[in-house]
Write an enzyme that holds these catalytic residues in place. Structure first.
Site, PDB file in Angstrom:
ATOM      1  N   LEU A 158       0.812  -1.215   0.000  1.00  0.00           N
ATOM      2  CA  LEU A 158       0.000   0.000   0.000  1.00  0.00           C
ATOM      3  C   LEU A 158       0.847   1.266   0.000  1.00  0.00           C
ATOM      4  O   LEU A 158       0.337   2.334  -0.351  1.00  0.00           O
ATOM      5  CB  LEU A 158      -0.914   0.028   1.231  1.00  0.00           C
ATOM      6  CG  LEU A 158      -1.868  -1.148   1.436  1.00  0.00           C
ATOM      7  CD1 LEU A 158      -2.687  -0.934   2.710  1.00  0.00           C
ATOM      8  CD2 LEU A 158      -2.779  -1.324   0.243  1.00  0.00           C
ATOM      9  N   TYR A 181       1.090  11.072 -10.724  1.00  0.00           N
ATOM     10  CA  TYR A 181       0.662   9.996  -9.824  1.00  0.00           C
ATOM     11  C   TYR A 181       0.158   8.803 -10.630  1.00  0.00           C
ATOM     12  O   TYR A 181       0.601   7.663 -10.432  1.00  0.00           O
ATOM     13  CB  TYR A 181      -0.432  10.510  -8.880  1.00  0.00           C
ATOM     14  CG  TYR A 181      -1.132   9.406  -8.125  1.00  0.00           C
ATOM     15  CD1 TYR A 181      -0.435   8.608  -7.219  1.00  0.00           C
ATOM     16  CD2 TYR A 181      -2.485   9.143  -8.320  1.00  0.00           C
ATOM     17  CE1 TYR A 181      -1.072   7.583  -6.531  1.00  0.00           C
ATOM     18  CE2 TYR A 181      -3.126   8.128  -7.634  1.00  0.00           C
ATOM     19  CZ  TYR A 181      -2.413   7.350  -6.747  1.00  0.00           C
ATOM     20  OH  TYR A 181      -3.046   6.332  -6.068  1.00  0.00           O
ATOM     21  N   LYS A 240       1.836   4.956 -11.205  1.00  0.00           N
ATOM     22  CA  LYS A 240       1.107   3.730 -10.869  1.00  0.00           C
ATOM     23  C   LYS A 240       1.009   2.796 -12.082  1.00  0.00           C
ATOM     24  O   LYS A 240       1.133   1.572 -11.958  1.00  0.00           O
ATOM     25  CB  LYS A 240      -0.288   4.078 -10.344  1.00  0.00           C
ATOM     26  CG  LYS A 240      -0.294   4.606  -8.918  1.00  0.00           C
ATOM     27  CD  LYS A 240       0.129   3.533  -7.930  1.00  0.00           C
ATOM     28  CE  LYS A 240      -0.118   3.931  -6.494  1.00  0.00           C
ATOM     29  NZ  LYS A 240       0.230   2.862  -5.543  1.00  0.00           N
ATOM     30  N   ALA A 298       2.831   4.384  -0.786  1.00  0.00           N
ATOM     31  CA  ALA A 298       2.918   5.173  -2.014  1.00  0.00           C
ATOM     32  C   ALA A 298       2.764   6.651  -1.675  1.00  0.00           C
ATOM     33  O   ALA A 298       2.249   7.004  -0.611  1.00  0.00           O
ATOM     34  CB  ALA A 298       1.828   4.773  -3.004  1.00  0.00           C
TER      35      ALA A 298
END
Length: 287
Positions: A55, A123, A127, A57
């Protein structure tokens, strides 16, 4: 099940750890800085985990340092996957939290996993790069990719939209300055997201990508109305051009069919109940 958890001290990580422990699992937080490959490898070896939930990040789209998205979200994940791939016994499942932001301004709605990604900010790009990176480990690690749509809950940072709104209504502020007023999002409950992650550790198919969503979007106006009903307070909404992001994703709504096929029905959390939970947890709430 022993679960190695990155981002355990973050917003989602705290809720996930609580749910996992309540369900009888042992959570082993990764304390190492993800950008320190040696430290990550040492902790991964010591954890002897059955499963991994990643998780950690940088998740705030408006984060000032663009390079940090790639240093943490991409290269940090590389360090983690390298460490896991070097273990004498691979975990039985590795869940990587990506983001529905990778879809960008998709014409389709609700969005299925087959929708081609079109990221419009650093962002989302970091990802998506992480997702592509993870596929190079498919022969060594059983990886499930989760693309959560917008979600919220107690403990989320106040620079995110819903906590900012809740804070202003709880304090009975006379006005609030916002960016784009014409956005439509799912605003799911973090507890639903954590429940989905837990179930995907058991039932997710390695190599698959799952939208973590409800398929229920809300306009900003609808959220404001719910908060007015809950608090009996009305505030003036002003648009501040400084808060309007370039390349804003205007509507983001997912199709949960693949997720529900894997997990079965997930606990429902109506948005009004989530907002009430957040208001009750605000420092100004009666104790």
């Amino acid at each position: 099940m022993r679960i190695l958890l990155t981002g355990a001290r973050g917003f989602t990580g705290r809720h996930f750890a609580a749910q996992a422990e309540t369900a009888g699992h042992t959570v082993v937080p990764l304390g190492a800085d993800l950008t320190d490959a040696s430290a990550v490898q040492d902790e991964a070896q010591a954890a002897a985990a059955d499963a991994v939930v990643h998780l950690a990040a940088i998740s705030f789209v408006g984060h000032a340092d663009a390079s940090a998205f790639y240093a943490v979200n991409l290269m940090g994940t590389l360090n983690l996957l390298d460490a896991l791939a070097a273990l004498p016994r691979a975990p039985r499942q590795v869940l990587l939290a990506s983001s529905a932001n990778v879809y960008g301004n998709a014409d389709a709605s609700p969005i299925r996993e087959s929708q081609p990604p079109a990221p419009v900010n650093h962002y989302a790009m970091s990802k998506l790069a992480m997702e592509h990176l993870s596929r190079t480990y498919a022969d060594r690690l059983p990886i499930v990719l989760a693309r959560p749509f917008n979600y919220t809950g107690t403990g989320q940072a106040p620079n995110f939209l819903i906590p900012k709104l809740v804070d202003h209504f709880a304090r009975r502020a006379p006005e609030i300055s916002l960016g784009n007023l014409h956005v439509e999002r799912e605003f799911n409950d973090v507890r639903m997201v954590c429940a989905a992650y837990l179930r995907l550790l058991d039932s997710g198919v390695a190599g698959q990508t799952y939208n973590v969503c409800s398929g229920q979007p809300y306009t900003l106006g609808a959220v404001l109305e719910m908060l007015r009903d809950l608090t009996r307070h009305t505030l003036e909404v002003k648009q501040n051009p400084a808060f309007v992001r370039a390349n804003e994703v205007h509507r983001l709504c997912g199709d949960p069919s693949s997720l529900l096929q894997a997990t079965g029905p997930l606990p429902p959390y109506p948005l009004q109940d989530t907002l009430a939970w957040m208001l009750d947890s605000h420092p100004t709430a009666p104790r």
